[in-house]
Design a protein around this motif. Structure first.
Motif, PDB file in Angstrom:
ATOM      1  N   VAL A 289       0.829  -1.221   0.000  1.00 14.72           N
ATOM      2  CA  VAL A 289       0.000   0.000   0.000  1.00 14.72           C
ATOM      3  C   VAL A 289       0.862   1.271   0.000  1.00 14.72           C
ATOM      4  CG1 VAL A 289      -1.921  -1.184   1.145  1.00 14.72           C
ATOM      5  CG2 VAL A 289      -0.276   0.105   2.526  1.00 14.72           C
ATOM      6  N   GLY A 290       2.181   1.100  -0.191  1.00 10.77           N
ATOM      7  CA  GLY A 290       3.072   2.254  -0.331  1.00 10.77           C
ATOM      8  C   GLY A 290       3.365   2.985   0.964  1.00 10.77           C
ATOM      9  N   LEU A 291       3.328   2.273   2.087  1.00  9.76           N
ATOM     10  CA  LEU A 291       3.517   2.955   3.376  1.00  9.76           C
ATOM     11  C   LEU A 291       4.631   2.365   4.237  1.00  9.76           C
ATOM     12  CD1 LEU A 291      -0.128   3.734   4.564  1.00  9.76           C
ATOM     13  CD2 LEU A 291       1.638   5.363   3.894  1.00  9.76           C
ATOM     14  N   LEU A 292       5.532   1.636   3.595  1.00 14.01           N
ATOM     15  CA  LEU A 292       6.609   1.007   4.368  1.00 14.01           C
ATOM     16  C   LEU A 292       7.434   2.051   5.119  1.00 14.01           C
ATOM     17  CD1 LEU A 292       7.799  -1.639   5.109  1.00 14.01           C
ATOM     18  CD2 LEU A 292       9.142  -1.630   3.003  1.00 14.01           C
ATOM     19  N   SER A 293       7.632   3.207   4.506  1.00 14.03           N
ATOM     20  CA  SER A 293       8.481   4.228   5.136  1.00 14.03           C
ATOM     21  C   SER A 293       7.802   4.866   6.348  1.00 14.03           C
ATOM     22  CB  SER A 293       8.842   5.306   4.117  1.00 14.03           C
ATOM     23  OG  SER A 293       7.655   5.941   3.689  1.00 14.03           O
ATOM     24  N   LYS A 294       6.506   4.601   6.531  1.00 21.01           N
ATOM     25  CA  LYS A 294       5.808   5.206   7.671  1.00 21.01           C
ATOM     26  C   LYS A 294       5.385   4.178   8.718  1.00 21.01           C
ATOM     27  CE  LYS A 294       4.694   9.323   5.166  1.00 21.01           C
ATOM     28  NZ  LYS A 294       3.725  10.277   4.629  1.00 21.01           N
ATOM     29  N   ALA A 295       6.073   3.043   8.710  1.00 21.77           N
ATOM     30  CA  ALA A 295       5.709   1.944   9.609  1.00 21.77           C
ATOM     31  C   ALA A 295       5.745   2.358  11.077  1.00 21.77           C
ATOM     32  CB  ALA A 295       6.636   0.750   9.376  1.00 21.77           C
ATOM     33  N   SER A 296       6.660   3.267  11.429  1.00 25.04           N
ATOM     34  CA  SER A 296       6.794   3.604  12.849  1.00 25.04           C
ATOM     35  C   SER A 296       6.013   4.869  13.225  1.00 25.04           C
ATOM     36  CB  SER A 296       8.268   3.769  13.203  1.00 25.04           C
ATOM     37  OG  SER A 296       8.807   4.794  12.399  1.00 25.04           O
ATOM     38  N   TYR A 297       5.268   5.425  12.272  1.00 26.78           N
ATOM     39  CA  TYR A 297       4.420   6.580  12.575  1.00 26.78           C
ATOM     40  C   TYR A 297       3.206   6.124  13.393  1.00 26.78           C
ATOM     41  CZ  TYR A 297       6.708   9.561   9.009  1.00 26.78           C
ATOM     42  OH  TYR A 297       7.583  10.308   8.276  1.00 26.78           O
ATOM     43  N   PHE A 298       2.540   7.124  13.988  1.00 25.03           N
ATOM     44  CA  PHE A 298       1.254   6.844  14.631  1.00 25.03           C
ATOM     45  C   PHE A 298       0.140   7.348  13.706  1.00 25.03           C
ATOM     46  CE2 PHE A 298       4.322   6.637  17.976  1.00 25.03           C
ATOM     47  CZ  PHE A 298       3.872   5.590  18.761  1.00 25.03           C
ATOM     48  N   PRO A 299      -1.005   6.667  13.675  1.00 28.01           N
ATOM     49  CA  PRO A 299      -2.051   7.025  12.710  1.00 28.01           C
ATOM     50  C   PRO A 299      -2.413   8.512  12.644  1.00 28.01           C
ATOM     51  CG  PRO A 299      -2.591   4.941  13.709  1.00 28.01           C
ATOM     52  CD  PRO A 299      -1.362   5.454  14.423  1.00 28.01           C
ATOM     53  N   PRO A 300      -2.486   9.243  13.783  1.00 25.43           N
ATOM     54  CA  PRO A 300      -2.874  10.656  13.654  1.00 25.43           C
ATOM     55  C   PRO A 300      -1.868  11.478  12.842  1.00 25.43           C
ATOM     56  CG  PRO A 300      -3.138   9.917  15.914  1.00 25.43           C
ATOM     57  CD  PRO A 300      -2.400   8.821  15.193  1.00 25.43           C
ATOM     58  N   MET A 301      -0.649  10.957  12.632  1.00 31.51           N
ATOM     59  CA  MET A 301       0.350  11.688  11.849  1.00 31.51           C
ATOM     60  C   MET A 301       0.114  11.516  10.348  1.00 31.51           C
ATOM     61  SD  MET A 301       3.418  10.230  14.189  1.00 31.51           S
ATOM     62  CE  MET A 301       4.876  10.995  13.494  1.00 31.51           C
ATOM     63  N   LEU A 302      -0.834  10.668   9.962  1.00 34.14           N
ATOM     64  CA  LEU A 302      -1.051  10.364   8.547  1.00 34.14           C
ATOM     65  C   LEU A 302      -2.273  11.106   8.002  1.00 34.14           C
ATOM     66  CD1 LEU A 302      -0.614   6.471   8.610  1.00 34.14           C
ATOM     67  CD2 LEU A 302       1.140   8.202   8.241  1.00 34.14           C
ATOM     68  N   SER A 303      -2.292  11.291   6.671  1.00 28.42           N
ATOM     69  CA  SER A 303      -3.465  11.871   6.014  1.00 28.42           C
ATOM     70  C   SER A 303      -4.594  10.836   6.004  1.00 28.42           C
ATOM     71  CB  SER A 303      -3.117  12.237   4.571  1.00 28.42           C
ATOM     72  OG  SER A 303      -2.943  11.054   3.815  1.00 28.42           O
ATOM     73  N   SER A 304      -5.805  11.293   5.672  1.00 27.44           N
ATOM     74  CA  SER A 304      -6.928  10.348   5.702  1.00 27.44           C
ATOM     75  C   SER A 304      -6.761   9.249   4.649  1.00 27.44           C
ATOM     76  CB  SER A 304      -8.255  11.080   5.518  1.00 27.44           C
ATOM     77  OG  SER A 304      -8.217  11.846   4.344  1.00 27.44           O
ATOM     78  N   GLY A 305      -6.187   9.599   3.488  1.00 22.02           N
ATOM     79  CA  GLY A 305      -5.939   8.582   2.463  1.00 22.02           C
ATOM     80  C   GLY A 305      -4.929   7.550   2.938  1.00 22.02           C
ATOM     81  N   GLU A 306      -3.884   8.036   3.630  1.00 19.84           N
ATOM     82  CA  GLU A 306      -2.871   7.106   4.157  1.00 19.84           C
ATOM     83  C   GLU A 306      -3.468   6.220   5.251  1.00 19.84           C
ATOM     84  OE1 GLU A 306       1.280   9.593   3.508  1.00 19.84           O
ATOM     85  OE2 GLU A 306       0.049  10.019   5.262  1.00 19.84           O
ATOM     86  N   GLN A 307      -4.318   6.819   6.088  1.00 20.28           N
ATOM     87  CA  GLN A 307      -4.954   6.012   7.148  1.00 20.28           C
ATOM     88  C   GLN A 307      -5.798   4.904   6.530  1.00 20.28           C
ATOM     89  OE1 GLN A 307      -6.939   8.263  10.213  1.00 20.28           O
ATOM     90  NE2 GLN A 307      -5.307   9.776  10.307  1.00 20.28           N
ATOM     91  N   GLN A 308      -6.488   5.239   5.451  1.00 17.07           N
ATOM     92  CA  GLN A 308      -7.304   4.212   4.813  1.00 17.07           C
ATOM     93  C   GLN A 308      -6.410   3.113   4.228  1.00 17.07           C
ATOM     94  OE1 GLN A 308      -9.744   2.632   5.144  1.00 17.07           O
ATOM     95  NE2 GLN A 308     -11.470   3.397   3.985  1.00 17.07           N
ATOM     96  N   ARG A 309      -5.229   3.487   3.730  1.00 15.72           N
ATOM     97  CA  ARG A 309      -4.317   2.464   3.207  1.00 15.72           C
ATOM     98  C   ARG A 309      -3.766   1.580   4.329  1.00 15.72           C
ATOM     99  NH1 ARG A 309      -0.029   5.031  -0.126  1.00 15.72           N
ATOM    100  NH2 ARG A 309      -0.809   7.123   0.332  1.00 15.72           N
ATOM    101  N   VAL A 310      -3.596   2.155   5.520  1.00 18.54           N
ATOM    102  CA  VAL A 310      -3.204   1.317   6.666  1.00 18.54           C
ATOM    103  C   VAL A 310      -4.310   0.294   6.934  1.00 18.54           C
ATOM    104  CG1 VAL A 310      -2.651   1.243   9.128  1.00 18.54           C
ATOM    105  CG2 VAL A 310      -1.800   3.140   7.712  1.00 18.54           C
ATOM    106  N   GLY A 311      -5.558   0.762   6.840  1.00 19.80           N
ATOM    107  CA  GLY A 311      -6.697  -0.149   7.022  1.00 19.80           C
ATOM    108  C   GLY A 311      -6.668  -1.290   6.013  1.00 19.80           C
ATOM    109  N   ILE A 312      -6.273  -0.970   4.796  1.00 21.60           N
ATOM    110  CA  ILE A 312      -6.201  -2.017   3.765  1.00 21.60           C
ATOM    111  C   ILE A 312      -5.045  -2.978   4.063  1.00 21.60           C
ATOM    112  CG2 ILE A 312      -5.810  -2.469   1.313  1.00 21.60           C
ATOM    113  CD1 ILE A 312      -7.215   0.198   0.729  1.00 21.60           C
ATOM    114  N   ALA A 313      -3.906  -2.430   4.484  1.00 29.87           N
ATOM    115  CA  ALA A 313      -2.768  -3.299   4.828  1.00 29.87           C
ATOM    116  C   ALA A 313      -3.175  -4.264   5.942  1.00 29.87           C
ATOM    117  CB  ALA A 313      -1.569  -2.456   5.257  1.00 29.87           C
ATOM    118  N   ARG A 314      -3.896  -3.743   6.924  1.00 34.27           N
ATOM    119  CA  ARG A 314      -4.352  -4.592   8.027  1.00 34.27           C
ATOM    120  C   ARG A 314      -5.312  -5.673   7.515  1.00 34.27           C
ATOM    121  NH1 ARG A 314      -7.680  -1.572  12.526  1.00 34.27           N
ATOM    122  NH2 ARG A 314      -9.044  -1.472  10.714  1.00 34.27           N
ATOM    123  N   ALA A 315      -6.124  -5.308   6.517  1.00 34.71           N
ATOM    124  CA  ALA A 315      -7.098  -6.272   5.976  1.00 34.71           C
ATOM    125  C   ALA A 315      -6.415  -7.406   5.208  1.00 34.71           C
ATOM    126  CB  ALA A 315      -8.094  -5.554   5.071  1.00 34.71           C
TER     127      ALA A 315
END
Ligand SMILES: Nc1ncnc2c1ncn2[C@@H]1O[C@H](COP(=O)(O)OP(=O)(O)O)[C@@H](O)[C@H]1O
Ligand SMILES: [Mg+2]
Length: 217
Positions: free
Chosen positions: A125-151
């Motif tokens: 989902v193109g977010l490997l570089s943000k693995a150690s971030y916390f969700p509030p630090m991400l944009s809403s599109g990025e947060q949704q991609r974290v949701g997809i990675a989790r899925a």
């Protein structure tokens, strides 16, 4: 992968949310479910997850016939399915990587293999570089991609999404759809509920249209 055979769903009180619905989704297919609010889209997805049960007819998911499924087999069913919702409900005090790892922790995965899978899912989902971030630090599109990675971290053969772009602007919605198409290419079956007709039409994918619980085409 998913097969509905003359499915009816009546909720307690008698409201018929789905009437005589039959269709199937094959491996490697991306299919949209669209229709007005209250048409029955979410009900259809809930039936596949056994969050609700059919009133008559049957649903087969992978090799499981839901009519014959015992309670004990429900986790086995859900392991095969990755789910993405409009509200991804990420844990704000855990890192992106820990959020994605959650389904593996629940199934007691060995840590080394879990780390590998989490990195692979974040990479997709193109977010490997943000693995150690916390969700509030991400944009809403990025947060949704974290949701997809989790899925997808459990490597499901089916992905169900309910209004996955409901909170996103058109550009970000298109990004999310591209992510879904990548999973389609590797053989995952996807069923995506969306009332966003413009987005659905732009994708040019097979589309099921629900109207008052009935399938129009
Ligand atoms: N738990 C429930 N009990 C009774 N009626 C419900 C329940 N869930 C949904 N419905 C009704 O079923 C219909 C379809 O709902 P839903 O599947 O959520 O539609 P959609 O996702 O297309 O907006 C609606 O009229 C809704 O009010
Ligand atoms: Mg809905």
């Amino acid at each position: 992968m998913i097969k509905f055979e003359k499915v009816f769903k009546r909720y307690p009180g008698g409201f018929e949310a789905l009437s005589d619905v039959s269709f199937s989704v094959e491996k490697g297919e991306l299919v949209f479910v669209t229709g007005h609010s209250g048409a029955g889209k979410s009900t259809l997805l809930k039936l596949i997850l056994a969050l609700e049960s059919v009133s008559s007819g049957n649903i087969c998911v992978a090799d499981l016939s839901l009519k014959d499924l015992s309670r004990r087999q429900i986790p086995k069913l859900r392991q095969r399915i990755g789910t993405v919702f409009q509200d991804h409900q990420l844990l704000t005090r855990q890192t992106v990587a820990d959020n994605v790892a959650l389904p593996l922790k629940i199934s007691n995965f060995p840590k080394f293999e879990a780390d590998r899978r989490v990195r692979a899912a974040l990479d997709k989902v193109g977010l490997l570089s943000k693995a150690s971030y916390f969700p509030p630090m991400l944009s809403s599109g990025e947060q949704q991609r974290v949701g997809i990675a989790r899925a997808v971290v459990n490597r499901p053969s089916i992905i169900l999404a309910d209004e996955p772009t409901g909170n996103l602007d058109p550009d970000l919605s298109a990004d999310i759809m591209q992510v879904f198409q990548q999973f389609q290419k590797v053989g995952v079956a996807l069923l995506i509920a969306s009332h966003d007709i413009n987005l659905v039409n732009a994708m040019g994918c097979r589309t099921l249209v629900l109207e008052n619980g009935r399938l129009l085409k």
